[in-house]
Design an enzyme around this catalytic site. Sequence first.
Site, PDB file in Angstrom:
ATOM      1  N   SER A 124      -0.769  -6.393   0.836  1.00 24.99           N
ATOM      2  CA  SER A 124       0.590  -5.862   0.948  1.00 24.99           C
ATOM      3  C   SER A 124       1.322  -6.559   2.077  1.00 24.99           C
ATOM      4  O   SER A 124       0.715  -7.165   2.959  1.00 24.99           O
ATOM      5  CB  SER A 124       0.539  -4.373   1.253  1.00 24.99           C
ATOM      6  OG  SER A 124       0.055  -4.204   2.569  1.00 24.99           O
ATOM      7  N   LYS A 125       2.625  -6.457   2.007  1.00 22.75           N
ATOM      8  CA  LYS A 125       3.450  -7.114   3.014  1.00 22.75           C
ATOM      9  C   LYS A 125       3.146  -6.545   4.396  1.00 22.75           C
ATOM     10  O   LYS A 125       3.127  -7.254   5.390  1.00 22.75           O
ATOM     11  CB  LYS A 125       4.917  -6.905   2.679  1.00 22.75           C
ATOM     12  CG  LYS A 125       5.803  -7.951   3.295  1.00 22.75           C
ATOM     13  CD  LYS A 125       7.117  -8.010   2.558  1.00 22.75           C
ATOM     14  CE  LYS A 125       7.977  -9.135   3.084  1.00 22.75           C
ATOM     15  NZ  LYS A 125       9.174  -9.334   2.303  1.00 22.75           N
ATOM     16  N   ARG A 126       2.910  -5.235   4.412  1.00 23.95           N
ATOM     17  CA  ARG A 126       2.676  -4.593   5.695  1.00 23.95           C
ATOM     18  C   ARG A 126       1.447  -5.178   6.394  1.00 23.95           C
ATOM     19  O   ARG A 126       1.474  -5.489   7.571  1.00 23.95           O
ATOM     20  CB  ARG A 126       2.522  -3.081   5.501  1.00 23.95           C
ATOM     21  CG  ARG A 126       2.637  -2.301   6.768  1.00 23.95           C
ATOM     22  CD  ARG A 126       3.224  -0.915   6.557  1.00 23.95           C
ATOM     23  NE  ARG A 126       2.940  -0.342   5.252  1.00 23.95           N
ATOM     24  CZ  ARG A 126       1.900   0.431   4.972  1.00 23.95           C
ATOM     25  NH1 ARG A 126       1.009   0.703   5.893  1.00 23.95           N
ATOM     26  NH2 ARG A 126       1.757   0.940   3.770  1.00 23.95           N
TER      27      ARG A 126
END
Length: 493
Positions: A246-248
Amino acid sequence: MTETRLRFPPSPTGYLHIGGARTALYNWLYAKKTGGKLILRIEDTDADRSTEESIQGIINGLKWLGIDWDEGPYFQTDFDADHVAAAKKLLETGKAYKCFCTKEELEAKRETAQANKTAYGYDGTCRDLTKEDIADKEAAGLPFMVRFKVPEKDGILSYEDKVLGTIKSHYSEIEDFVIVRSTGKPLYLLCNVVDDIRDRISHIIRGQDHMTNTLRQVLLYEALEAPIPVFAHMPLTLDIKKAKISKRSHGEIVAVQFYEKHGFIPWALSNFLVLLGWSSGDDQEIFSKEEMIEAFSLDRINKSNSIFNYQKGNARFFTDPKAIAMNQHYLRTMPIEEIAIMVKPFLEKEGLWDTAYEGDKKEWFETTLDLIRDRFRVLTDFADLGRAYFSDEFPVEAKPLKKNVLKHEGLKEWLPMLAERYEALSEFNLETSEQTARDLATELDIKPGIIMNGMRTVVTGQLAGASMFDILVAIGRERVVRRLRNVGKLYEV
Ligand code: GLU
């Protein structure tokens, strides 16, 4: 045989994730392989999270990858009336019912179940309300949800997944699920099915993360008397620690845009993505578009999760080394005219573009790209590591500066001498430039390597690269002479 119809239905709540791009690719490949159609449907029912920017990002990402669609983009919100009509139909045919249970009541039941350590499922309080009960509650203005009435079949509900085989569940394990909220808004689960029925989708290829919906959706297809599409649930893409990417936690590398920005070749990324979850059955890993379409099949999609081997390394950016290796392969082997077209925007961005590269200097431009591409991995390298070929302003790497220039004070005189001789040559080519450099080394009684390495650093700013004299010819006499003459500047810092 009826036409195969596939769809890619992203929710426009963010960038185009590489996992989403892979899903789109698989659908695209299967549509192409079967001579069918791909439909792009933007699932924008979640008004709070959907954005115009995301829609554009997804569309641009697909276009960049070369994934084209035959219909759409359709927008889910344009079909609200269809979703409401389907819910109404299910109510009228007794396949769904109004549920007046309040949030608080349901919450209390859930808590009791939790306290008793029993699984919670809706208990069917409103499943068999009489017509009169319903009329009374409605007259009293009580809000209601609509729940799907899971058929009271004793037995097993199942579907055949093209990847995972038979997926089944006992009917009793499926609760009467909500299909319309008390606000009157149909739930995504229903909208998705209604749209797939309207769009006559024959095959649904999507991630295993959607499997929690599939059995309930099969019930909806049956209740709406529509044929059940073929389902193929693809493995998820996880990182080496088995966490979702994920981007996070992984940053920009999960977005297709990242690859565009960093100079990946679209098909190279596609080729890499296709192999994340599918294999041809033999060792082949490099596929042209046509070969990939030909080779692709649903039954060779892997069952187990794919690993996106995100690594921090000494690269200027981090991603799966396999993605970089794939890109490097295409960068080295694609026809140079195609590379030239792709390199242009990166040179433009750095102010290194010359319109003559498409005119008088086209041949020079392509020969130069061909000379330097072997050591490059991404298209941005041409404007970055290859800067010395397109501009006199280029950085000099610290290591060769120290080792090949500063260590030899003599070069301050020798390289300008060489420049003088290069200028005087009647012809400046591979042979003459090499012979002149060697002769000078002999006269000065120094190792030719000192001249060669010093010259490489001064002319290209780098430690290594293509053959020195090929480089000289590519950069051209005038520039070479200028750079050799200016060697003194490097000692000033
Ligand atoms: N809109 C869903 C998503 O973006 C796709 C659901 C589906 O493929 O059925 O994850």
